[in-house]
Write an enzyme that holds these catalytic residues in place. Structure first.
Site, PDB file in Angstrom:
ATOM      1  N   VAL A   1       0.824  -1.207   0.000  1.00  0.00           N
ATOM      2  CA  VAL A   1       0.000   0.000   0.000  1.00  0.00           C
ATOM      3  C   VAL A   1       0.857   1.256   0.000  1.00  0.00           C
ATOM      4  O   VAL A   1       0.530   2.240  -0.673  1.00  0.00           O
ATOM      5  CB  VAL A   1      -0.962  -0.002   1.210  1.00  0.00           C
ATOM      6  CG1 VAL A   1      -1.707   1.333   1.306  1.00  0.00           C
ATOM      7  CG2 VAL A   1      -1.954  -1.142   1.094  1.00  0.00           C
TER       8      VAL A   1
ATOM      9  N   VAL B   1       2.012   1.867  -3.462  1.00  0.00           N
ATOM     10  CA  VAL B   1       0.904   2.396  -4.262  1.00  0.00           C
ATOM     11  C   VAL B   1       0.731   3.889  -3.970  1.00  0.00           C
ATOM     12  O   VAL B   1       0.533   4.711  -4.880  1.00  0.00           O
ATOM     13  CB  VAL B   1      -0.404   1.638  -3.966  1.00  0.00           C
ATOM     14  CG1 VAL B   1      -1.583   2.279  -4.706  1.00  0.00           C
ATOM     15  CG2 VAL B   1      -0.263   0.172  -4.353  1.00  0.00           C
ATOM     16  N   TYR B   2       0.830   4.236  -2.700  1.00  0.00           N
ATOM     17  CA  TYR B   2       0.722   5.638  -2.276  1.00  0.00           C
ATOM     18  C   TYR B   2       1.829   6.488  -2.893  1.00  0.00           C
ATOM     19  O   TYR B   2       1.565   7.564  -3.441  1.00  0.00           O
ATOM     20  CB  TYR B   2       0.788   5.687  -0.752  1.00  0.00           C
ATOM     21  CG  TYR B   2       0.989   7.050  -0.154  1.00  0.00           C
ATOM     22  CD1 TYR B   2      -0.058   7.958  -0.064  1.00  0.00           C
ATOM     23  CD2 TYR B   2       2.232   7.424   0.354  1.00  0.00           C
ATOM     24  CE1 TYR B   2       0.131   9.214   0.497  1.00  0.00           C
ATOM     25  CE2 TYR B   2       2.429   8.668   0.922  1.00  0.00           C
ATOM     26  CZ  TYR B   2       1.367   9.556   0.994  1.00  0.00           C
ATOM     27  OH  TYR B   2       1.565  10.793   1.555  1.00  0.00           O
ATOM     28  N   LEU B   3       3.068   6.020  -2.823  1.00  0.00           N
ATOM     29  CA  LEU B   3       4.181   6.777  -3.375  1.00  0.00           C
ATOM     30  C   LEU B   3       4.035   6.962  -4.885  1.00  0.00           C
ATOM     31  O   LEU B   3       4.323   8.046  -5.414  1.00  0.00           O
ATOM     32  CB  LEU B   3       5.506   6.095  -3.055  1.00  0.00           C
ATOM     33  CG  LEU B   3       5.978   6.147  -1.605  1.00  0.00           C
ATOM     34  CD1 LEU B   3       7.296   5.383  -1.454  1.00  0.00           C
ATOM     35  CD2 LEU B   3       6.141   7.590  -1.115  1.00  0.00           C
TER      36      LEU B   3
ATOM     37  N   LYS C   1       1.387   9.625  -5.461  1.00  0.00           N
ATOM     38  CA  LYS C   1       1.918  10.960  -5.192  1.00  0.00           C
ATOM     39  C   LYS C   1       2.856  11.411  -6.308  1.00  0.00           C
ATOM     40  O   LYS C   1       2.806  12.560  -6.761  1.00  0.00           O
ATOM     41  CB  LYS C   1       2.647  10.965  -3.846  1.00  0.00           C
ATOM     42  CG  LYS C   1       1.740  10.999  -2.643  1.00  0.00           C
ATOM     43  CD  LYS C   1       0.942  12.288  -2.600  1.00  0.00           C
ATOM     44  CE  LYS C   1       0.214  12.493  -1.297  1.00  0.00           C
ATOM     45  NZ  LYS C   1      -0.661  13.699  -1.326  1.00  0.00           N
TER      46      LYS C   1
END
Length: 215
Positions: free
Chosen positions: A126, A129-131, A134
């Protein structure tokens, strides 16, 4: 200035709203839930209820029309929902940029994240996925010639008492309080010299206003 903050009930957003309101600016927070209204009203901040995951560019354009600046401070939350990293951290940030352009709002300040140099393109983790979300959102904003953008990339966020001092620039990964990030954002909104800049923020020993001024 009239400043519209996406993710207006978030911890950074509320602290930013209080800071810039004290400086005489008008703030409107975009919020998902009606129960967030009393908190923003207690902060002296205006509000508009709008779900960034269930709206259109046209509706968001109307929400930001007349603003002097927009701030993206929304997030997909810490609940491990990878899909919301795509819909909020990336999708909503991109939509806000597109809406700002459509509404003629040039100033766009992004709350992003450090660590993008550690992206694993193939990982389902996760945080990865977040990085990626962003990074992709930042890339989209930077590509918009119609925006006067600044991208602020904090390290690991903490709820500690703000120190009033930070380090900014090209930095090793570290942590920073949400309150200090809010203070950096407030200074960025007042500083045209930060336009077109991407920089990291972590705890440091330089007063916030001085740190931003010396970027």
């Amino acid at each position: 200035m009239r400043i519209v903050i996406a993710g207006g009930h978030g911890q950074i957003a509320r602290q930013l709203g209080r800071l810039v309101t004290q400086d005489g600016h008008e703030v409107v927070g975009l919020i998902r839930k009606a129960e967030h209204v009393p908190d923003l009203e207690a902060d002296g901040i205006g509000w508009k209820q709008l779900d960034l995951e269930d709206t259109s560019v046209e509706q968001l354009t109307e929400a930001v029309r007349g603003a002097d600046a927009v701030v993206f401070a929304a997030g997909g939350g810490p609940d491990g929902n990878a899909a919301r990293k795509e819909t909020v951290d990336k999708g909503a940030a991109v939509m806000l940029a597109d809406a700002a352009i459509a509404a003629g709002v040039r100033r766009y300040v992004m709350v992003s994240s450090m660590g993008q140099d550690q992206v694993d393109e193939d990982s389902d983790d996760v945080f990865q996925v977040y990085l990626r979300a962003k990074r992709d959102a930042d890339d989209h904003v930077r590509a918009q010639e119609a925006l006067d953008w600044t991208i602020v990339q904090p390290g690991k966020l903490t709820d500690d008492v703000p120190t009033g001092t930070v380090a900014v620039g090209d930095l090793d990964y570290g942590s920073v309080t949400r309150g200090d990030v809010a203070h950096v954002l407030a200074e960025v909104l007042e500083s045209d010299s930060t336009i077109g800049r991407t920089f990291a923020v972590v705890a440091g020993d330089r007063p916030v206003a001085e740190a931003v001024r010396k970027l």
